[in-house]
Design an enzyme around this catalytic site. Structure first.
Site, PDB file in Angstrom:
ATOM      1  N   CYS A 195       0.873  -1.117  -0.012  1.00 55.69           N
ATOM      2  CA  CYS A 195      -0.027   0.066   0.189  1.00 55.69           C
ATOM      3  C   CYS A 195       0.973   1.382   0.081  1.00 55.69           C
ATOM      4  O   CYS A 195       1.572   1.373  -1.058  1.00 55.69           O
ATOM      5  CB  CYS A 195      -0.931  -0.211   1.299  1.00 55.69           C
ATOM      6  SG  CYS A 195      -2.386   1.138   1.042  1.00 55.69           S
ATOM      7  N   HIS A 237      -3.723  -5.206  -0.751  1.00 55.30           N
ATOM      8  CA  HIS A 237      -3.637  -5.775   0.706  1.00 55.30           C
ATOM      9  C   HIS A 237      -3.725  -7.390   0.766  1.00 55.30           C
ATOM     10  O   HIS A 237      -4.776  -8.086   0.836  1.00 55.30           O
ATOM     11  CB  HIS A 237      -4.568  -5.176   1.688  1.00 55.30           C
ATOM     12  CG  HIS A 237      -4.455  -3.879   2.063  1.00 55.30           C
ATOM     13  ND1 HIS A 237      -3.914  -3.342   3.209  1.00 55.30           N
ATOM     14  CD2 HIS A 237      -4.778  -2.720   1.227  1.00 55.30           C
ATOM     15  CE1 HIS A 237      -3.759  -2.125   3.230  1.00 55.30           C
ATOM     16  NE2 HIS A 237      -4.261  -1.553   2.129  1.00 55.30           N
ATOM     17  N   GLU A 244      -2.793  -9.457   2.970  1.00 55.67           N
ATOM     18  CA  GLU A 244      -3.150  -9.711   4.319  1.00 55.67           C
ATOM     19  C   GLU A 244      -4.686  -9.661   4.408  1.00 55.67           C
ATOM     20  O   GLU A 244      -5.182 -10.155   5.461  1.00 55.67           O
ATOM     21  CB  GLU A 244      -2.525  -8.989   5.436  1.00 55.67           C
ATOM     22  CG  GLU A 244      -3.549  -7.638   5.876  1.00 55.67           C
ATOM     23  CD  GLU A 244      -3.402  -6.728   4.640  1.00 55.67           C
ATOM     24  OE1 GLU A 244      -3.814  -5.569   5.073  1.00 55.67           O
ATOM     25  OE2 GLU A 244      -2.418  -6.741   3.696  1.00 55.67           O
TER      26      GLU A 244
END
Length: 379
Positions: free
Chosen positions: A269, A353, A355
């Site tokens: 990011c 992202h 995750e």
């Protein structure tokens, strides 16, 4: 009895609804997120600092809130805009209703407005500054004035505002529904020492690094390269975060040093944008950004499509990539750059992202690639 609330955009558009949070006034950049679930993770993501989040899915709050789902210690979004707040939060894990959660952290929220209309405005005109007023005294003129006064996120360095004040160790891996939050792992289970820059890091990123054997030293955003090198890390991680990456010169300069030293570097990011800037590329402010958990991204190396979680209003400009960077991923929504890899150094980054939290896990193998680079560098 519910109190009234209103949302006023800088173009003069007014939405009237009911308050679902604290009384007060909140100003920020209004963005929309298309995720169907994960509202608590979204609210507590530091990347939403100075932003008012509109959730396009109509029913928000169904599952209440729980401390296990927080991505940081507090709500970072400036305010919340939703269509409907269910009367009942049904979830055996729930500790607090969404409304009570907002009130406990003094966050303003508004419901019962036409979020489809609001989203169309933001898509057609771009992200706008806005102001939510909630309580007994609703002043449209004041709200409009405050929305127009907000300077916007371009040129705003927020990473140093949301970062940790002091360095700390993180050794906790991912939690499970059956087992809850795990105990910190022993150093013997964590062979790789990684320094993680906290520009607004989400907890689930740290957990996924620990799952792969990383003993993390999390440092403040303005930590110098010299101080990091003194820790003798095996790799450096550049986290997500809010605001414009261009003013983060402290992070850009530090990253240049790590690249010169040949340390493995992984950015997510804002960290992706920092790596791009440190390598000679430029960044741009997007019209309305990417915020959601269903964004298709093409992996150019493997020629496959991943569904990813996204949350960013700035992007690295592919047209400005120098010869030392190659594009690895692109968005299938708008063609914007999603991933880069240095051609001469063990450094790479991803705009989305991997995750998730909330979102799919298609991009999780990017964490494994970071470990591969660390192993190669240490060999």
């Amino acid at each position: 009895m519910s109190k009234s609330a209103l949302l006023v955009l800088e173009d003069g558009t007014v939405f009237r609804g009911v308050s679902i949070g604290a009384d007060g006034i909140s100003v920020g950049e209004v963005v929309f997120n298309t995720s169907m679930t994960g509202y608590q993770e979204i609210l507590t993501d530091p990347s939403y600092s100075q932003q008012i989040v509109t959730l396009t899915y109509p029913h928000i709050g169904n599952t209440g809130t729980t401390s296990e789902d927080e991505e940081s210690s507090s709500i970072h979004a400036q305010g919340l805009v939703i269509r409907d707040l269910p009367l009942i939060a049904s979830n055996f894990r729930s500790e607090q209703s969404l409304s009570d959660y907002l009130k406990s952290q003094n966050i303003v929220g508004i419901a019962d407005i036409d979020t489809r209309k609001l989203t169309r405005i933001l898509r057609e005109k771009g992200a706008q500054n806005g102001c939510i007023v909630a309580g007994n005294n609703l002043d449209e003129a004041l709200a409009l004035a405050k929305a127009k006064e907000f300077p916007g996120l371009k040129g705003m360095d927020l990473a140093k505002e949301v970062t940790t004040k002091e360095a700390y160790q993180w050794k906790q891996g991912s939690w499970t529904l059956e087992g809850g939050l795990p105990e910190a792992k022993d150093d013997s289970e964590l062979p790789y020492h990684v320094v993680a820059y906290d520009f607004g890091a989400k907890r689930n990123i740290l957990r996924m690094l620990v799952d792969r054997g990383c003993r993390l030293t999390v440092v403040p955003a303005e930590t110098s390269a010299e101080d990091v090198l003194a820790l003798n890390p095996d790799g450096v991680f550049l986290s997500n975060g809010p605001g414009d990456p261009a003013p983060c010169t402290y992070a850009i300069e530090a990253t240049k040093v790590f690249l010169e030293k040949g340390l493995p570097v992984f950015g997510i990011c804002l960290g992706h944008q920092i790596l791009a800037l440190a390598s000679g590329a430029k960044t741009v402010k997007m019209k309305f950004g990417h915020h959601g958990a269903n964004h298709p991204v093409k992996d150019l190396d493997r020629n496959v499509v991943m569904i990813t979680s996204q949350n960013h209003g700035f992007a690295a400009d592919e047209a400005t990539l120098p010869d030392n960077l190659r594009a690895t991923h692109v968005s299938l929504f708008d063609g914007s750059l999603q991933g880069i890899h240095r051609t001469d150094k063990p450094a790479f980054s991803f705009q989305g992202h991997p995750e998730a939290s909330p979102g799919p896990h298609d991009a999780a193998p990017l964490f494994d690639h970071f470990i591969e680079l660390i192993k190669q560098h240490s060999a």
